[in-house]
Write a protein that holds these residues in place. Structure first.
Motif, PDB file in Angstrom:
ATOM      1  N   SER A  24      -2.759   5.169  -2.826  1.00 25.89           N
ATOM      2  CA  SER A  24      -3.751   6.049  -2.473  1.00 25.89           C
ATOM      3  C   SER A  24      -3.078   7.640  -1.882  1.00 25.89           C
ATOM      4  CB  SER A  24      -4.392   5.611  -1.109  1.00 25.89           C
ATOM      5  OG  SER A  24      -3.310   5.101   0.233  1.00 25.89           O
TER       6      SER A  24
ATOM      7  N   ARG B  64      -1.325  -0.948  -4.347  1.00 29.16           N
ATOM      8  CA  ARG B  64      -2.515  -0.195  -4.018  1.00 29.16           C
ATOM      9  C   ARG B  64      -1.870   1.185  -3.750  1.00 29.16           C
ATOM     10  NH1 ARG B  64      -5.687  -4.087  -0.169  1.00 29.16           N
ATOM     11  NH2 ARG B  64      -5.896  -5.999  -1.570  1.00 29.16           N
TER      12      ARG B  64
ATOM     13  N   GLU C 132       0.747  -1.327  -0.050  1.00 29.05           N
ATOM     14  CA  GLU C 132      -0.016   0.084  -0.062  1.00 29.05           C
ATOM     15  C   GLU C 132       1.020   1.077   0.047  1.00 29.05           C
ATOM     16  OE1 GLU C 132      -3.068   0.113   2.708  1.00 29.05           O
ATOM     17  OE2 GLU C 132      -3.810  -2.075   2.382  1.00 29.05           O
TER      18      GLU C 132
ATOM     19  N   VAL D 230      -3.878  10.749   0.576  1.00 29.45           N
ATOM     20  CA  VAL D 230      -4.659  10.916   1.518  1.00 29.45           C
ATOM     21  C   VAL D 230      -4.287  12.455   1.897  1.00 29.45           C
ATOM     22  CG1 VAL D 230      -5.133   8.676   2.410  1.00 29.45           C
ATOM     23  CG2 VAL D 230      -3.408  10.169   3.423  1.00 29.45           C
TER      24      VAL D 230
ATOM     25  N   MET E 253       1.556   4.975  -0.049  1.00 29.06           N
ATOM     26  CA  MET E 253       0.692   5.992   0.266  1.00 29.06           C
ATOM     27  C   MET E 253       1.308   7.328  -0.058  1.00 29.06           C
ATOM     28  SD  MET E 253      -1.029   4.960   3.894  1.00 29.06           S
ATOM     29  CE  MET E 253      -1.927   6.603   3.900  1.00 29.06           C
TER      30      MET E 253
ATOM     31  N   GLN F  77      -2.410  12.049  -6.606  1.00 28.17           N
ATOM     32  CA  GLN F  77      -2.587  10.737  -7.352  1.00 28.17           C
ATOM     33  C   GLN F  77      -1.412  10.482  -8.532  1.00 28.17           C
ATOM     34  OE1 GLN F  77      -4.266   8.235  -6.265  1.00 28.17           O
ATOM     35  NE2 GLN F  77      -5.656   9.089  -4.993  1.00 28.17           N
TER      36      GLN F  77
END
Length: 131
Positions: free
Chosen positions: A97, A95, A48, A99, A50, A75
């Motif tokens: 993301s 993945r 993940e 935030v 981020m 992004q």
């Protein structure tokens, strides 16, 4: 790394291992991403990746207009960095993301375990915080 169980659409449970890594485009975050991918490959985990963003402190009006643009830019920058580091076809699932918020808080909130090891550049948000 801790296993996390989640429900699938068929109603059965499955175990998902996650490696959460903060990516800001810096050299140290690129090394952390490479390590996360290697670790995920060894353990069968999902990475993940981020990135975090905050509103510029110029005015309340900018908050309402700039939010979607900042998120979109974050992004795109994350996707570009991931591709530059691991290529267009990563060896593991990644993945991504973006935030809103402070990077340290976002990582700690989404980390799969109580211990987070973060290589921080001098003067970074974690300097002096992780032992």
């Amino acid at each position: 790394m801790r296993r996390r169980t989640r429900s699938t659409t068929a109603g059965e449970d499955r175990t998902v291992r996650r490696v959460v890594v903060g990516v800001d485009g810096s050299a140290v975050s690129r090394l952390a991403l490479r390590w996360a991918v290697d670790q995920a490959r060894l353990t069968g985990a999902v990475v993940e990746a981020m990135t975090a963003w905050t509103y510029p402190t110029i005015s309340a009006w900018a908050r309402t207009k700039a939010g979607p643009q900042i998120d979109h830019s974050a992004q795109k920058a994350l996707a570009r960095t991931v591709e530059e580091v691991v290529g267009p076809e990563p060896p593991v699932e990644i993945r991504r993301s973006a935030v809103q918020g402070h990077a340290a808080e976002a990582l700690l909130k989404h980390a799969p375990c109580p211990v987070v090891v973060v290589p921080a550049a001098a003067g970074g948000p974690f300097q002096g915080e992780v032992t």
